[in-house]
Motif scaffolding. Structure first.
Motif, PDB file in Angstrom:
ATOM      1  N   MET A  41       0.863  -1.182   0.000  1.00 45.52           N
ATOM      2  CA  MET A  41       0.000   0.000   0.000  1.00 45.52           C
ATOM      3  C   MET A  41       0.900   1.232   0.000  1.00 45.52           C
ATOM      4  SD  MET A  41      -2.994   1.243   2.648  1.00 45.52           S
ATOM      5  CE  MET A  41      -4.130  -0.052   2.156  1.00 45.52           C
ATOM      6  N   SER A  42       0.594   2.185  -0.849  1.00 44.41           N
ATOM      7  CA  SER A  42       1.393   3.414  -0.912  1.00 44.41           C
ATOM      8  C   SER A  42       1.063   4.312   0.272  1.00 44.41           C
ATOM      9  CB  SER A  42       1.110   4.163  -2.217  1.00 44.41           C
ATOM     10  OG  SER A  42      -0.184   4.758  -2.158  1.00 44.41           O
ATOM     11  N   ARG A  43       1.973   5.202   0.583  1.00 47.91           N
ATOM     12  CA  ARG A  43       1.740   6.131   1.704  1.00 47.91           C
ATOM     13  C   ARG A  43       0.543   7.035   1.398  1.00 47.91           C
ATOM     14  NH1 ARG A  43       7.208   9.825   0.845  1.00 47.91           N
ATOM     15  NH2 ARG A  43       6.588  10.624  -1.185  1.00 47.91           N
ATOM     16  N   ASP A  44       0.327   7.373   0.128  1.00 46.46           N
ATOM     17  CA  ASP A  44      -0.807   8.230  -0.216  1.00 46.46           C
ATOM     18  C   ASP A  44      -2.130   7.491  -0.032  1.00 46.46           C
ATOM     19  OD1 ASP A  44       0.952  10.301  -0.811  1.00 46.46           O
ATOM     20  OD2 ASP A  44       1.045   9.787  -2.932  1.00 46.46           O
ATOM     21  N   SER A  45      -2.157   6.209  -0.385  1.00 41.27           N
ATOM     22  CA  SER A  45      -3.374   5.414  -0.179  1.00 41.27           C
ATOM     23  C   SER A  45      -3.671   5.276   1.309  1.00 41.27           C
ATOM     24  CB  SER A  45      -3.225   4.025  -0.798  1.00 41.27           C
ATOM     25  OG  SER A  45      -3.098   4.122  -2.190  1.00 41.27           O
ATOM     26  N   LEU A  46      -2.628   5.035   2.110  1.00 41.43           N
ATOM     27  CA  LEU A  46      -2.834   4.905   3.551  1.00 41.43           C
ATOM     28  C   LEU A  46      -3.289   6.232   4.149  1.00 41.43           C
ATOM     29  CD1 LEU A  46      -2.819   3.264   6.122  1.00 41.43           C
ATOM     30  CD2 LEU A  46      -0.367   3.753   6.350  1.00 41.43           C
ATOM     31  N   SER A  47      -2.711   7.316   3.694  1.00 43.45           N
ATOM     32  CA  SER A  47      -3.112   8.637   4.168  1.00 43.45           C
ATOM     33  C   SER A  47      -4.598   8.880   3.897  1.00 43.45           C
ATOM     34  CB  SER A  47      -2.277   9.714   3.467  1.00 43.45           C
ATOM     35  OG  SER A  47      -2.874  10.969   3.570  1.00 43.45           O
ATOM     36  N   ALA A  48      -5.055   8.527   2.707  1.00 44.45           N
ATOM     37  CA  ALA A  48      -6.467   8.700   2.353  1.00 44.45           C
ATOM     38  C   ALA A  48      -7.353   7.816   3.232  1.00 44.45           C
ATOM     39  CB  ALA A  48      -6.690   8.379   0.877  1.00 44.45           C
ATOM     40  N   LEU A  49      -6.930   6.576   3.457  1.00 45.41           N
ATOM     41  CA  LEU A  49      -7.707   5.678   4.322  1.00 45.41           C
ATOM     42  C   LEU A  49      -7.773   6.206   5.750  1.00 45.41           C
ATOM     43  CD1 LEU A  49      -6.553   2.115   3.234  1.00 45.41           C
ATOM     44  CD2 LEU A  49      -8.857   3.041   3.079  1.00 45.41           C
ATOM     45  N   LEU A  50      -6.662   6.707   6.257  1.00 48.35           N
ATOM     46  CA  LEU A  50      -6.637   7.246   7.618  1.00 48.35           C
ATOM     47  C   LEU A  50      -7.582   8.429   7.759  1.00 48.35           C
ATOM     48  CD1 LEU A  50      -2.977   7.388   8.963  1.00 48.35           C
ATOM     49  CD2 LEU A  50      -4.975   6.430  10.094  1.00 48.35           C
ATOM     50  N   SER A  51      -7.650   9.220   6.726  1.00 51.81           N
ATOM     51  CA  SER A  51      -8.496  10.409   6.757  1.00 51.81           C
ATOM     52  C   SER A  51      -9.979  10.070   6.630  1.00 51.81           C
ATOM     53  CB  SER A  51      -8.102  11.365   5.633  1.00 51.81           C
ATOM     54  OG  SER A  51      -6.758  11.756   5.781  1.00 51.81           O
ATOM     55  N   ASN A  52     -10.302   8.947   5.978  1.00 51.29           N
ATOM     56  CA  ASN A  52     -11.696   8.643   5.657  1.00 51.29           C
ATOM     57  C   ASN A  52     -12.273   7.400   6.312  1.00 51.29           C
ATOM     58  OD1 ASN A  52     -11.792  10.850   3.843  1.00 51.29           O
ATOM     59  ND2 ASN A  52     -10.717   9.629   2.322  1.00 51.29           N
ATOM     60  N   SER A  53     -11.444   6.560   6.931  1.00 51.42           N
ATOM     61  CA  SER A  53     -11.938   5.296   7.482  1.00 51.42           C
ATOM     62  C   SER A  53     -12.322   5.421   8.948  1.00 51.42           C
ATOM     63  CB  SER A  53     -10.863   4.205   7.372  1.00 51.42           C
ATOM     64  OG  SER A  53     -10.781   3.736   6.068  1.00 51.42           O
ATOM     65  N   THR A  54     -13.255   4.596   9.335  1.00 49.72           N
ATOM     66  CA  THR A  54     -13.544   4.484  10.765  1.00 49.72           C
ATOM     67  C   THR A  54     -12.498   3.536  11.341  1.00 49.72           C
ATOM     68  OG1 THR A  54     -15.039   2.642  10.367  1.00 49.72           O
ATOM     69  CG2 THR A  54     -16.025   4.837  10.464  1.00 49.72           C
ATOM     70  N   PRO A  55     -12.143   3.714  12.619  1.00 45.43           N
ATOM     71  CA  PRO A  55     -11.098   2.889  13.218  1.00 45.43           C
ATOM     72  C   PRO A  55     -11.358   1.383  13.128  1.00 45.43           C
ATOM     73  CG  PRO A  55     -11.626   4.735  14.640  1.00 45.43           C
ATOM     74  CD  PRO A  55     -12.624   4.743  13.520  1.00 45.43           C
ATOM     75  N   SER A  56     -12.590   0.975  13.074  1.00 47.96           N
ATOM     76  CA  SER A  56     -12.883  -0.463  13.027  1.00 47.96           C
ATOM     77  C   SER A  56     -12.585  -1.075  11.656  1.00 47.96           C
ATOM     78  CB  SER A  56     -14.344  -0.708  13.388  1.00 47.96           C
ATOM     79  OG  SER A  56     -15.179  -0.104  12.425  1.00 47.96           O
TER      80      SER A  56
ATOM     81  N   LYS B  57       6.917  12.647   3.738  1.00 48.91           N
ATOM     82  CA  LYS B  57       5.784  13.401   3.218  1.00 48.91           C
ATOM     83  C   LYS B  57       4.822  13.849   4.320  1.00 48.91           C
ATOM     84  CE  LYS B  57       2.386  13.453  -0.467  1.00 48.91           C
ATOM     85  NZ  LYS B  57       1.906  12.777  -1.673  1.00 48.91           N
ATOM     86  N   TYR B  58       4.610  12.989   5.327  1.00 42.83           N
ATOM     87  CA  TYR B  58       3.560  13.257   6.312  1.00 42.83           C
ATOM     88  C   TYR B  58       4.060  13.465   7.742  1.00 42.83           C
ATOM     89  CZ  TYR B  58       0.580  11.569   2.537  1.00 42.83           C
ATOM     90  OH  TYR B  58      -0.047  11.403   1.324  1.00 42.83           O
ATOM     91  N   GLY B  59       5.364  13.491   7.940  1.00 44.78           N
ATOM     92  CA  GLY B  59       5.909  13.619   9.285  1.00 44.78           C
ATOM     93  C   GLY B  59       5.388  14.835  10.044  1.00 44.78           C
ATOM     94  N   LYS B  60       5.322  15.963   9.375  1.00 42.55           N
ATOM     95  CA  LYS B  60       4.901  17.204  10.042  1.00 42.55           C
ATOM     96  C   LYS B  60       3.387  17.378  10.096  1.00 42.55           C
ATOM     97  CE  LYS B  60       9.115  19.584   8.706  1.00 42.55           C
ATOM     98  NZ  LYS B  60       9.688  20.639   7.871  1.00 42.55           N
ATOM     99  N   ASP B  61       2.648  16.481   9.472  1.00 48.88           N
ATOM    100  CA  ASP B  61       1.184  16.568   9.448  1.00 48.88           C
ATOM    101  C   ASP B  61       0.622  15.901  10.700  1.00 48.88           C
ATOM    102  OD1 ASP B  61      -1.564  16.350   9.000  1.00 48.88           O
ATOM    103  OD2 ASP B  61      -1.305  16.018   6.845  1.00 48.88           O
ATOM    104  N   GLU B  62       0.235  16.699  11.672  1.00 44.93           N
ATOM    105  CA  GLU B  62      -0.223  16.173  12.961  1.00 44.93           C
ATOM    106  C   GLU B  62      -1.542  15.410  12.871  1.00 44.93           C
ATOM    107  OE1 GLU B  62      -0.115  19.323  15.824  1.00 44.93           O
ATOM    108  OE2 GLU B  62       2.070  19.510  15.665  1.00 44.93           O
ATOM    109  N   ARG B  63      -2.252  15.555  11.772  1.00 53.98           N
ATOM    110  CA  ARG B  63      -3.468  14.762  11.591  1.00 53.98           C
ATOM    111  C   ARG B  63      -3.130  13.309  11.265  1.00 53.98           C
ATOM    112  NH1 ARG B  63      -5.681  17.362   6.666  1.00 53.98           N
ATOM    113  NH2 ARG B  63      -3.450  17.487   6.375  1.00 53.98           N
ATOM    114  N   LEU B  64      -1.911  13.095  10.747  1.00 59.57           N
ATOM    115  CA  LEU B  64      -1.514  11.766  10.280  1.00 59.57           C
ATOM    116  C   LEU B  64      -0.352  11.143  11.063  1.00 59.57           C
ATOM    117  CD1 LEU B  64      -1.667  12.535   6.458  1.00 59.57           C
ATOM    118  CD2 LEU B  64      -3.345  11.283   7.807  1.00 59.57           C
TER     119      LEU B  64
END
Length: 140
Positions: free
Chosen positions: A12-27, A121-128
């Motif tokens: 899985m690419s980091r961009d795909s994981l980033s999108a999933l983290l932003s849009n998925s429910t934890p379950s 890419k996402y180290g400084k992004d506190e949402r991720l």
């Protein structure tokens, strides 16, 4: 015997994981960080830290707690050895424990490039990313 191999584990690419983290429910998503002492200096938000050295002991617990999770993503620093190896052990044990059909209901991935590429890419992004210490990663 399982047909799952390191070569057949999807990445899985980091961009795909980033999108999933932003849009998925934890379950629906679990991220398993199998770094050891190199875990210091940041981690992907909501990830579960399972150092490689404790994976064997924690595997039954992971199988139970993640049983109904749709996607499980493993990573280490570079996702070249520890991450893929842990993902393979988890996927094979899941298949052995719950049966091949049930095992296939969950998607198991390896994060491409591991935390090193993630933090670029996402180290400084506190949402991720949580607990990020840029100085530790500056040399990479």
């Amino acid at each position: 015997m399982s047909s799952i191999t390191i070569a057949t584990l999807p990445r899985m690419s980091r961009d795909s994981l980033s999108a999933l983290l932003s849009n998925s429910t934890p379950s629906k998503l679990a991220i398993i960080d199998v770094r050891d002492s190199d875990h210091i200096g940041g981690h992907i938000r909501s990830s579960i830290w399972v150092p490689t050295s404790s994976l064997d002991v924690r595997l039954p617990e992971l199988l139970r707690t993640l049983k109904d999770t749709e996607k499980v993503v493993f990573h280490c620093a570079l996702s070249q050895q520890r991450g893929p190896s842990a993902a393979l052990r988890y996927a094979r044990e899941r298949e052995r424990t719950f049966g091949e059909e049930e095992g296939k209901k969950q998607e198991v991935y390896v994060l491409e490039g591991g935390f090193v590429q993630w933090q670029e890419k996402y180290g400084k992004d506190e949402r991720l990313t949580e607990a990020y210490v840029e100085d530790i990663w500056h040399e990479y």
